[in-house]
Design a protein around this motif. Sequence first.
Motif, short mmCIF file in Angstrom:
data_model
loop_
_atom_site.label_atom_id
_atom_site.label_comp_id
_atom_site.label_asym_id
_atom_site.label_seq_id
_atom_site.Cartn_x
_atom_site.Cartn_y
_atom_site.Cartn_z
N THR A 3 0.80 -1.22 0.00
CA THR A 3 0.00 0.00 0.00
C THR A 3 0.84 1.27 0.00
O THR A 3 0.33 2.34 -0.31
N ARG A 4 2.11 1.20 0.36
CA ARG A 4 2.99 2.36 0.34
C ARG A 4 4.42 1.88 0.34
O ARG A 4 4.75 0.88 0.97
N ASN A 98 -0.64 4.60 -2.09
CA ASN A 98 -1.52 3.58 -2.64
C ASN A 98 -2.08 3.97 -4.01
O ASN A 98 -2.13 3.14 -4.92
#
Length: 154
Positions: A3-4, A98
């Motif tokens: 997500t990151r 994201n």
Amino acid sequence: MLTRIDYRYDIVIQSKDIRQLLIDLYKKMARSYCRQTKRTGYQDKKTKEYVTYETSVEHKSKSVKSIVYLKNEECEAKGRKPASYEEDVIRFEVQVGNNRLYYLEKEKDVPRKLWEYFRHQHYVDQFAKYMFPIYYTETFYKLDEARKIIRKSL
């Protein structure tokens, strides 16, 4: 699922005055780049007053954040002693969020797997795209010094 991803580059500068001077110069850089807008502070939720960051500057969009900050001072502000690798460091950091990862997966066919983003070339590309156009790597000159150099070159 990823997500990151954060990419960082640390530079050790022994002098606290020079580190702070660099942060002050970076605060004078571009207001925006690639839909990233400069933030030099935040609005306090309780008092609604604008609080200026003393030791950092960031450029932020919905999907990417480019940050420069003094790691030593950040650790002290959080109430912990900096580790040996965090002392006297200016940290340059690119955070790919994201939304950007989703775009790269759907439009550029880049798998959302950590091994894909761990490649050295991807690291270099992210800094070249999001950090170098905002925070210049060349020598800083005072305006009068720059004019002298220009006049000599004519």
